[in-house]
Write a protein that holds these residues in place. Structure first.
Motif, short mmCIF file in Angstrom:
data_model
loop_
_atom_site.label_atom_id
_atom_site.label_comp_id
_atom_site.label_asym_id
_atom_site.label_seq_id
_atom_site.Cartn_x
_atom_site.Cartn_y
_atom_site.Cartn_z
N HIS A 1 -29.74 13.48 -5.65
CA HIS A 1 -29.80 12.45 -4.49
C HIS A 1 -30.41 13.16 -3.34
O HIS A 1 -31.35 12.54 -2.42
CB HIS A 1 -28.27 12.00 -4.19
CG HIS A 1 -28.09 10.85 -3.24
ND1 HIS A 1 -27.02 10.21 -3.39
CD2 HIS A 1 -28.87 9.92 -2.87
CE1 HIS A 1 -27.06 9.11 -2.40
NE2 HIS A 1 -28.51 8.89 -2.01
N HIS B 1 -29.46 8.63 4.83
CA HIS B 1 -29.08 9.74 4.07
C HIS B 1 -28.55 10.93 4.93
O HIS B 1 -27.26 11.44 4.43
CB HIS B 1 -30.08 10.26 2.91
CG HIS B 1 -30.26 9.14 1.74
ND1 HIS B 1 -30.96 8.28 2.03
CD2 HIS B 1 -29.82 8.94 0.80
CE1 HIS B 1 -31.16 7.47 0.67
NE2 HIS B 1 -30.03 8.08 0.05
N TRP C 1 -26.11 -0.61 1.62
CA TRP C 1 -25.26 0.27 2.38
C TRP C 1 -24.24 -0.62 3.08
O TRP C 1 -24.60 -1.77 3.41
CB TRP C 1 -25.89 1.05 3.69
CG TRP C 1 -27.05 1.82 3.06
CD1 TRP C 1 -28.55 1.48 2.91
CD2 TRP C 1 -27.12 3.24 3.03
NE1 TRP C 1 -29.33 2.44 2.54
CE2 TRP C 1 -28.41 3.84 2.53
CE3 TRP C 1 -26.30 4.24 3.18
CZ2 TRP C 1 -28.82 4.85 2.20
CZ3 TRP C 1 -26.53 5.62 2.81
CH2 TRP C 1 -27.93 5.99 2.35
N ASP D 1 -23.34 4.64 0.68
CA ASP D 1 -24.80 4.59 -0.01
C ASP D 1 -24.29 3.74 -1.38
O ASP D 1 -23.69 4.20 -2.03
CB ASP D 1 -25.58 5.79 -0.31
CG ASP D 1 -26.71 5.42 -0.89
OD1 ASP D 1 -27.25 4.51 -1.24
OD2 ASP D 1 -27.65 6.61 -0.97
N HIS E 1 -28.62 4.98 -7.40
CA HIS E 1 -28.68 6.52 -7.51
C HIS E 1 -27.62 7.09 -7.08
O HIS E 1 -27.51 8.31 -7.15
CB HIS E 1 -30.13 6.84 -7.04
CG HIS E 1 -30.29 6.82 -5.35
ND1 HIS E 1 -31.42 6.24 -5.03
CD2 HIS E 1 -29.68 7.23 -4.36
CE1 HIS E 1 -31.25 6.19 -3.61
NE2 HIS E 1 -30.35 6.84 -3.42
MN MN Z 1 -29.24 7.16 -1.44
#
Ligand code: MN
Length: 198
Positions: free
Chosen positions: A26, A78, A127, A161, A165
Motif C-alpha cells: 500500500h 494516503h 474513502w 481507505d 487494495h
Molecule cells: Mn489506498
C-alpha cells in the motif's frame, strides 16, 4: 518534486490487524505510484511550483486536470490515512473530541454506526471521513476514488481507505470486518483531535 513521506510507524506496527505485507504494497507501491504519477504530470507546468494542497484546490473542479487532481489527492489522502492509525489505537476518543462527538452525533455509538455505514456503503473505491464542516459541526462523509473533503471546504479529522487494495490481502472481501478492526484497534484519536484544534 514530491516525495513519498515515510510511514509514521514501523511496517509491522499495525499487526495483527493490518499486516506488514499490506502496508508494504500500500505504501511502497500504491502511494509511491501516486507520487510518481503526480511528478510526471506536473513536470514543466505551473503546478510544479505549488504545494500539494494548492494543487488539489486548484484542480478539484477542473475537467482538464482530472489526472493531476486524482494523483495529488491520493498522495494527500494516503499520508493522512497513515496518520489516522497507530498501534493499540481504536475505541472511544477522549477529551474535546469526545465532547464534540457527543454534542454533534448524540453519542460515540451513533458516530461509530454512521462512520461504519459510510465506509461499507461507499460503492467501489473511495474513502469514508469524519469531517468538520464550514459551519463547525462534525459530519460523516464518503468520497469516491481520490476525492477529499478539503477540496470542498471541509476539514478532515479521520479517514479510512476503502479501496480494495487497503484490505484485500488481510480481509479479502470482508470490508465490514476491516472497518470494525480500524475503529476498534487502529484509530489514532490523538491525531484526529489535533486536526480539530488546528
Ligand atoms: Mn489506498
Amino acid at each position: 518534486m514530491f516525495t513519498l513521506p515515510p510511514l509514521p510507524y514501523a511496517k509491522n506496527a499495525l499487526e495483527p490487524h493490518i499486516t506488514a505485507t499490506t502496508l508494504s504494497f500500500h505504501h511502497e507501491k500504491h502511494h509511491q505510484t501516486y507520487v510518481t504519477n503526480l511528478n510526471n504530470l506536473v513536470a514543466d507546468t505551473a503546478f510544479a511550483l505549488l504545494t500539494l494542497e494548492e494543487i488539489i484546490e486548484k484542480t478539484a473542479d477542473s475537467a482538464a486536470h482530472v489526472g493531476i487532481f486524482n494523483n495529488a489527492a491520493q498522495v494527500w489522502n494516503h499520508t493522512f490515512y497513515w496518520n489516522c492509525m497507530k498501534s493499540n489505537g481504536g475505541g472511544m476518543p477522549t477529551g474535546a473530541l469526545l465532547s464534540k462527538i457527543d454534542a454533534d452525533f448524540g453519542s460515540y455509538n451513533t458516530f461509530r454506526e454512521q462512520f461504519k455505514q459510510a465506509a461499507i456503503t461507499q460503492f467501489g473505491s473511495g474513502w469514508a471521513w469524519l469531517v468538520l464542516t464550514a459551519e463547525g459541526k462534525l459530519a460523516i462523509t464518503k468520497t469516491s476514488n481520490a476525492d477529499c473533503p478539503f477540496a470542498h471546504g471541509q476539514t478532515a479529522l479521520l479517514t479510512i481507505d476503502v479501496w480494495e487494495h487497503a484490505y484485500y490481502l488481510d480481509f479479502q472481501n470482508r470490508r465490514a470486518d476491516y472497518v470494525d478492526t480500524f475503529l476498534d484497534h487502529l484509530v489514532n484519536w490523538d491525531f484526529a483531535t489535533s486536526q480539530l484544534t488546528e
